[in-house]
Design an enzyme around this catalytic site. Structure first.
Site, PDB file in Angstrom:
ATOM      1  N   GLU A 128      12.764  76.165  23.140  1.00 32.85           N
ATOM      2  CA  GLU A 128      13.947  76.089  24.012  1.00 32.85           C
ATOM      3  C   GLU A 128      13.735  76.897  25.292  1.00 32.85           C
ATOM      4  O   GLU A 128      14.207  76.518  26.350  1.00 32.85           O
ATOM      5  CB  GLU A 128      15.186  76.613  23.270  1.00 32.85           C
ATOM      6  CG  GLU A 128      15.645  75.713  22.135  1.00 32.85           C
ATOM      7  CD  GLU A 128      16.093  74.360  22.629  1.00 32.85           C
ATOM      8  OE1 GLU A 128      15.214  73.528  22.948  1.00 32.85           O
ATOM      9  OE2 GLU A 128      17.303  74.121  22.700  1.00 32.85           O
ATOM     10  N   THR A 181      20.034  71.719  33.353  1.00 29.60           N
ATOM     11  CA  THR A 181      20.694  72.782  32.581  1.00 29.60           C
ATOM     12  C   THR A 181      20.853  74.032  33.456  1.00 29.60           C
ATOM     13  O   THR A 181      21.885  74.697  33.419  1.00 29.60           O
ATOM     14  CB  THR A 181      19.864  73.125  31.318  1.00 29.60           C
ATOM     15  OG1 THR A 181      19.658  71.911  30.605  1.00 29.60           O
ATOM     16  CG2 THR A 181      20.579  74.099  30.416  1.00 29.60           C
TER      17      THR A 181
HETATM   18  P1  ADP Z   1      18.830  68.257  26.339  1.00 27.39           P
HETATM   19  O1  ADP Z   1      19.718  68.496  27.524  1.00 27.39           O
HETATM   20  O2  ADP Z   1      18.937  66.885  25.799  1.00 27.39           O
HETATM   21  O3  ADP Z   1      19.019  69.308  25.304  1.00 27.39           O
HETATM   22  P2  ADP Z   1      16.765  69.729  27.303  1.00 27.39           P
HETATM   23  O4  ADP Z   1      17.272  70.035  28.675  1.00 27.39           O
HETATM   24  O5  ADP Z   1      16.941  70.721  26.221  1.00 27.39           O
HETATM   25  O6  ADP Z   1      17.366  68.365  26.847  1.00 27.39           O
HETATM   26  O7  ADP Z   1      15.200  69.515  27.359  1.00 27.39           O
HETATM   27  C1  ADP Z   1      14.603  68.701  28.268  1.00 27.39           C
HETATM   28  C2  ADP Z   1      13.421  69.426  28.963  1.00 27.39           C
HETATM   29  O8  ADP Z   1      12.424  69.833  28.010  1.00 27.39           O
HETATM   30  C3  ADP Z   1      12.748  68.490  29.931  1.00 27.39           C
HETATM   31  O9  ADP Z   1      12.386  69.228  31.071  1.00 27.39           O
HETATM   32  C4  ADP Z   1      11.495  68.038  29.185  1.00 27.39           C
HETATM   33  O10 ADP Z   1      10.442  67.686  30.039  1.00 27.39           O
HETATM   34  C5  ADP Z   1      11.145  69.278  28.364  1.00 27.39           C
HETATM   35  N1  ADP Z   1      10.370  68.941  27.137  1.00 27.39           N
HETATM   36  C6  ADP Z   1       9.149  69.381  26.807  1.00 27.39           C
HETATM   37  N2  ADP Z   1       8.749  68.899  25.614  1.00 27.39           N
HETATM   38  C7  ADP Z   1       9.766  68.133  25.148  1.00 27.39           C
HETATM   39  C8  ADP Z   1       9.949  67.358  23.973  1.00 27.39           C
HETATM   40  N3  ADP Z   1       9.028  67.276  23.007  1.00 27.39           N
HETATM   41  N4  ADP Z   1      11.129  66.719  23.827  1.00 27.39           N
HETATM   42  C9  ADP Z   1      12.069  66.788  24.798  1.00 27.39           C
HETATM   43  N5  ADP Z   1      11.953  67.490  25.943  1.00 27.39           N
HETATM   44  C10 ADP Z   1      10.797  68.165  26.132  1.00 27.39           C
END
Ligand code: ADP
Length: 306
Positions: A128, A181
């Site tokens: 995260e 975010t």
């Molecule tokens: P969400 O808002 O759906 O929780 P996040 O903001 O937590 O999504 O995560 C997205 C970010 O994490 C993007 O920048 C993405 O490139 C990066 N990332 C790296 N590896 C992964 C992965 N295995 N799955 C999803 N996002 C990833």
């Protein structure tokens, strides 16, 4: 065990009144991941389908979280990971958390479970941190424990598992716009008044009591957010209209999923959750916005083998 295929659930963080401390896992929305044991040490991401994401171990949250675990283990093997993404990154339903949680859960299983679920949360939080610069736990904790989780404290990390009322269903609508975010954090005020605090912790206590008592009315009354929603909802197209449509269709309550742009509703029973989905979709159908809608029960197990 040489190979393990797992379901990695999507998660709704905050759940209105629980900013940064509450989260819940969805039963039927999530990624799949196949993890294989290898003789070569380290983590290799071999394949990603469904989304464009980095294959480099240090740039993928699954790699970073897996390495955090291996760094604390005595294992002399390594792991290959294939990720099949169904959750769009940046949607606000824990895309990165699904991968971080899935990787550490599967590796721990294949090593004979040397680590506790709480230790797995710590490792997954490193993923995260890569995704959003903040090692938050409100998505990875429900992804690992299942159901609803409360982060009672971050230092030391204290995760409390909460019960899931049988008939509770979630509807999630994802308007396909990008909200970073970091941007949705930047606009938040850093202080709140005592009056706002009183309303917020009343609702958080009410929601948790509602989950224990299976009191759907109480759950509905408590799904209010006086801290974050008034500011963040301004970034989400037609938030108020969607919320009104969902409430009219019978939802118990509606809020922003994580940092958005997804909006979630909770309902009593799948039939109402489907009506809510239709009502929410009806709002965006009259616009040029692309969107996705999901209706799901609450995942009581967290990451699981499939
Ligand atoms: P969400 O808002 O759906 O929780 P996040 O903001 O937590 O999504 O995560 C997205 C970010 O994490 C993007 O920048 C993405 O490139 C990066 N990332 C790296 N590896 C992964 C992965 N295995 N799955 C999803 N996002 C990833």
């Amino acid at each position: 065990m040489e190979e393990l295929k797992v379901f990695c659930p999507a998660t709704v963080a905050n759940v209105s009144c629980g900013f940064d401390v509450l989260g819940m896992a969805l039963a039927t929305v999530g990624d799949e991941m196949i993890v294989r044991k290898t003789a070569t040490e380290g983590i290799k991401i071999t394949e990603i389908t469904g989304q464009e994401l980095p294959l480099e171990t240090e740039k993928n949250v699954a790699g970073v979280a897996g390495l955090a675990l291996l760094g604390k283990s005595k294992a002399s093997c390594g792991f290959e990971i294939a990720i099949h993404k169904k959750i769009k990154p940046g949607s606000g339903i824990g895309s990165s958390a699904a991968s971080s949680a899935g990787a550490v859960w599967a590796i721990n299983q294949m090593l004979g479970q040397p680590f506790t679920p709480l230790e797995l949360v710590h490792f997954a939080m490193q993923g995260e941190k890569l995704a959003s610069n903040v090692a938050h736990a409100d998505n990875v904790a429900p992804a690992l424990f299942g159901g609803f989780t409360l982060i009672r404290s971050y230092t030391p990390l204290d995760v409390v598992q909460l019960p899931v009322p049988q008939e509770l269903y979630a509807t999630v609508i994802h308007p396909q716009i990008e909200i970073k975010t970091s941007d949705s954090r930047k606009i938040l005020k850093t202080g709140i008044t005592l009056e706002t605090g009183i309303k917020q912790w009343g609702n958080l206590g009410g929601l948790i009591a509602g989950l224990f008592k299976e009191d759907y009315e109480l759950i509905g009354r408590s799904l209010e957010d006086h801290v974050v929603e008034p500011v963040r909802s301004l970034l989400i197209p037609m938030f108020d209209t969607i919320k009104k449509a969902a409430m009219t269709a019978g939802a118990l309550g509606v809020g922003i999923s994580g940092s958005g742009p997804s909006i979630f509703a909770l309902s009593k029973g799948e039939a109402i959750a489907n009506n809510v989905a239709e009502a929410m979709a009806g709002v965006y159908q009259n616009t040029d916005l692309d969107f996705e809608v999901h209706v799901s029960g609450i995942c009581s197990t967290g990451v699981k083998p499939i």
